[in-house]
Design an enzyme around this catalytic site. Structure first.
Site, PDB file in Angstrom:
ATOM      1  CE  LYS A 154      -2.054  -1.208   3.882  1.00 49.68           C
ATOM      2  NZ  LYS A 154      -1.390  -2.496   4.153  1.00 49.68           N
TER       3      LYS A 154
ATOM      4  NE  ARG B 220      -4.696  -0.245   9.135  1.00 45.00           N
ATOM      5  CZ  ARG B 220      -3.450  -0.659   9.108  1.00 45.00           C
ATOM      6  NH1 ARG B 220      -3.111  -1.753   9.698  1.00 45.00           N
ATOM      7  NH2 ARG B 220      -2.540   0.043   8.507  1.00 45.00           N
TER       8      ARG B 220
ATOM      9  NE  ARG C 278       7.605  -2.635   6.055  1.00 48.45           N
ATOM     10  CZ  ARG C 278       6.287  -2.723   6.111  1.00 48.45           C
ATOM     11  NH1 ARG C 278       5.543  -2.087   5.235  1.00 48.45           N
ATOM     12  NH2 ARG C 278       5.714  -3.450   7.042  1.00 48.45           N
TER      13      ARG C 278
ATOM     14  NE  ARG D 112       6.338  -0.557   9.957  1.00 44.20           N
ATOM     15  CZ  ARG D 112       5.199  -0.609   9.269  1.00 44.20           C
ATOM     16  NH1 ARG D 112       5.080   0.006   8.102  1.00 44.20           N
ATOM     17  NH2 ARG D 112       4.164  -1.278   9.740  1.00 44.20           N
TER      18      ARG D 112
ATOM     19  NE  ARG E 275       2.010  -5.015  11.107  1.00 48.62           N
ATOM     20  CZ  ARG E 275       3.034  -4.839  10.277  1.00 48.62           C
ATOM     21  NH1 ARG E 275       4.233  -5.316  10.563  1.00 48.62           N
ATOM     22  NH2 ARG E 275       2.859  -4.183   9.168  1.00 48.62           N
TER      23      ARG E 275
HETATM   24  P1  AP5 Z   1       4.796  -1.576   1.807  1.00 48.59           P
HETATM   25  O1  AP5 Z   1       4.476  -0.739   0.618  1.00 48.59           O
HETATM   26  O2  AP5 Z   1       5.550  -0.983   2.937  1.00 48.59           O
HETATM   27  O3  AP5 Z   1       3.468  -2.304   2.332  1.00 48.59           O
HETATM   28  P2  AP5 Z   1       2.211  -1.731   3.137  1.00 48.59           P
HETATM   29  O4  AP5 Z   1       1.009  -2.419   2.590  1.00 48.59           O
HETATM   30  O5  AP5 Z   1       2.228  -0.243   3.170  1.00 48.59           O
HETATM   31  O6  AP5 Z   1       2.572  -2.374   4.530  1.00 48.59           O
HETATM   32  P3  AP5 Z   1       2.464  -1.908   6.036  1.00 48.59           P
HETATM   33  O7  AP5 Z   1       3.060  -3.046   6.830  1.00 48.59           O
HETATM   34  O8  AP5 Z   1       3.050  -0.536   6.245  1.00 48.59           O
HETATM   35  O9  AP5 Z   1       0.996  -1.884   6.276  1.00 48.59           O
HETATM   36  P4  AP5 Z   1       0.336  -2.036   7.599  1.00 48.59           P
HETATM   37  O10 AP5 Z   1      -1.027  -1.820   7.129  1.00 48.59           O
HETATM   38  O11 AP5 Z   1       0.509  -3.236   8.403  1.00 48.59           O
HETATM   39  O12 AP5 Z   1       1.122  -0.956   8.520  1.00 48.59           O
HETATM   40  P5  AP5 Z   1       0.808   0.531   8.882  1.00 48.59           P
HETATM   41  O13 AP5 Z   1       2.077   1.282   8.889  1.00 48.59           O
HETATM   42  O14 AP5 Z   1      -0.340   1.049   8.087  1.00 48.59           O
HETATM   43  O15 AP5 Z   1       5.567  -2.873   1.239  1.00 48.59           O
HETATM   44  C1  AP5 Z   1       6.063  -3.876   2.126  1.00 48.59           C
HETATM   45  C2  AP5 Z   1       7.408  -4.385   1.602  1.00 48.59           C
HETATM   46  O16 AP5 Z   1       7.209  -5.126   0.383  1.00 48.59           O
HETATM   47  C3  AP5 Z   1       8.399  -3.260   1.245  1.00 48.59           C
HETATM   48  O17 AP5 Z   1       9.665  -3.656   1.618  1.00 48.59           O
HETATM   49  C4  AP5 Z   1       8.279  -3.122  -0.290  1.00 48.59           C
HETATM   50  O18 AP5 Z   1       9.491  -2.692  -0.878  1.00 48.59           O
HETATM   51  C5  AP5 Z   1       7.910  -4.546  -0.719  1.00 48.59           C
HETATM   52  N1  AP5 Z   1       6.999  -4.578  -1.845  1.00 48.59           N
HETATM   53  C6  AP5 Z   1       5.924  -3.752  -2.077  1.00 48.59           C
HETATM   54  N2  AP5 Z   1       5.272  -4.122  -3.199  1.00 48.59           N
HETATM   55  C7  AP5 Z   1       5.939  -5.213  -3.686  1.00 48.59           C
HETATM   56  C8  AP5 Z   1       5.746  -6.051  -4.844  1.00 48.59           C
HETATM   57  N3  AP5 Z   1       4.737  -5.853  -5.688  1.00 48.59           N
HETATM   58  N4  AP5 Z   1       6.619  -7.071  -5.014  1.00 48.59           N
HETATM   59  C9  AP5 Z   1       7.645  -7.283  -4.141  1.00 48.59           C
HETATM   60  N5  AP5 Z   1       7.876  -6.527  -3.039  1.00 48.59           N
HETATM   61  C10 AP5 Z   1       7.036  -5.500  -2.823  1.00 48.59           C
HETATM   62  O19 AP5 Z   1       0.269   0.376  10.376  1.00 48.59           O
HETATM   63  C11 AP5 Z   1       1.131   0.038  11.444  1.00 48.59           C
HETATM   64  C12 AP5 Z   1       0.333  -0.044  12.733  1.00 48.59           C
HETATM   65  O20 AP5 Z   1      -0.326   1.219  12.998  1.00 48.59           O
HETATM   66  C13 AP5 Z   1      -0.796  -1.070  12.754  1.00 48.59           C
HETATM   67  O21 AP5 Z   1      -0.327  -2.372  13.056  1.00 48.59           O
HETATM   68  C14 AP5 Z   1      -1.703  -0.492  13.849  1.00 48.59           C
HETATM   69  O22 AP5 Z   1      -1.187  -0.756  15.128  1.00 48.59           O
HETATM   70  C15 AP5 Z   1      -1.615   1.015  13.591  1.00 48.59           C
HETATM   71  N6  AP5 Z   1      -2.634   1.502  12.661  1.00 48.59           N
HETATM   72  C16 AP5 Z   1      -2.433   2.016  11.409  1.00 48.59           C
HETATM   73  N7  AP5 Z   1      -3.595   2.358  10.833  1.00 48.59           N
HETATM   74  C17 AP5 Z   1      -4.571   2.067  11.714  1.00 48.59           C
HETATM   75  C18 AP5 Z   1      -5.991   2.171  11.691  1.00 48.59           C
HETATM   76  N8  AP5 Z   1      -6.652   2.642  10.617  1.00 48.59           N
HETATM   77  N9  AP5 Z   1      -6.687   1.755  12.777  1.00 48.59           N
HETATM   78  C19 AP5 Z   1      -6.047   1.287  13.885  1.00 48.59           C
HETATM   79  N10 AP5 Z   1      -4.709   1.158  13.965  1.00 48.59           N
HETATM   80  C20 AP5 Z   1      -3.960   1.530  12.897  1.00 48.59           C
END
Ligand code: AP5
Length: 213
Positions: free
Chosen positions: A14, A89, A123, A156, A167
């Site tokens: 994402k 979410r 990552r 991270r 997660r």
């Molecule tokens: P990346 O693009 O970083 O993936 P992402 O989907 O953004 O992953 P996140 O882990 O950041 O999402 P998340 O939803 O768990 O975490 P968030 O920070 O929102 O890609 C991942 C890796 O793969 C990278 O290394 C990239 O290079 C590689 N890659 C990408 N595309 C690829 C492809 N096509 N092929 C190969 N490799 C690829 O949330 C963190 C925490 O915050 C949550 O756990 C929660 O505690 C809190 N939080 C956030 N939002 C909320 C909410 N709305 N409600 C409640 N708590 C929340």
């Protein structure tokens, strides 16, 4: 005006795609995870509370997230649209969102579970500008250094394998059911997230342009 949600499990891609779409369409990426990590880095009492959720992979409370998000989308740089990355979410969050705006398109990135674990564990992110890399799939030009701003790359805290699996479980239980909500509204398109980073981007651009055209 273009209002997008990038939807999908942890490490589906994402953030990677939101950064590219933001550059292409000139609208901001709003990543709840980045906003929360910035709050934690400030070490305020609220930041400390948020940190305990992030470290364990649990979702933060809806009221906090909704307030954070609505404050952000009321800023002037969101006047022509935005890309939501990591929100909504829970059913509670999507119900609050439906009260304030209509989203044009939800891009749902579909990737199988074991590939997600590999993506998360490998990552690396820039501690300064939040650019995203992967040791195997998207390495920086110089090891450990951000291509964009030259700062150090870090792993991270929540990308350790056992937290990643937690997660993913929480995503399946609490977030995946939102797909049915979007299908009822008719504004969701599935994207094959197993394609490489460029392949996923091309599918997204095609979906956006089909919708706009
Ligand atoms: P990346 O693009 O970083 O993936 P992402 O989907 O953004 O992953 P996140 O882990 O950041 O999402 P998340 O939803 O768990 O975490 P968030 O920070 O929102 O890609 C991942 C890796 O793969 C990278 O290394 C990239 O290079 C590689 N890659 C990408 N595309 C690829 C492809 N096509 N092929 C190969 N490799 C690829 O949330 C963190 C925490 O915050 C949550 O756990 C929660 O505690 C809190 N939080 C956030 N939002 C909320 C909410 N709305 N409600 C409640 N708590 C929340």
């Amino acid at each position: 005006m273009l209002k997008l949600i990038l939807f999908g499990p942890p490490s589906a891609g994402k953030g990677t795609q939101a950064q590219r779409l933001s550059k292409k369409y000139g609208i901001p990426q709003i990543a709840t995870g980045d906003l929360l990590r910035a709050a934690v880095a400030k070490k305020t009492p609220l930041g400390m509370k948020i940190g305990s959720y992030l470290d364990s992979g649990r979702l933060c409370p809806d009221d906090l997230i909704v307030q954070l998000m609505f404050d952000r989308i009321s800023k002037s740089d969101c006047a022509n649209g935005y890309i939501m990355d990591g929100f909504p979410r829970t059913m509670g969050q999507v119900e609050e969102l439906d009260k304030v705006t209509e989203i044009d398109l939800v891009l749902n990135i579909v990737v199988e579970l074991e590939a997600l674990v590999e993506r998360a564990v490998g990552r690396r992110i820039c501690g300064e500008c939040a650019a995203v890399y992967h040791v195997k799939f998207s390495p920086p030009k110089a090891e450990g250094v951000c291509d964009e701003c030259g700062s150090a790359l870090v792993q991270r805290d929540d990308d350790k394998e056992h937290t990643v699996r937690n997660r993913l479980r929480i995503y399946t239980e609490e977030t995946a059911p939102l797909v049915e909500h979007f299908r009822r509204k008719g504004n969701i398109i599935d994207i094959d997230g197993s394609a490489g980073i460029d392949g996923v981007f091309d599918q997204m651009v095609e979906a956006i342009e089909r919708r706009e055209g």
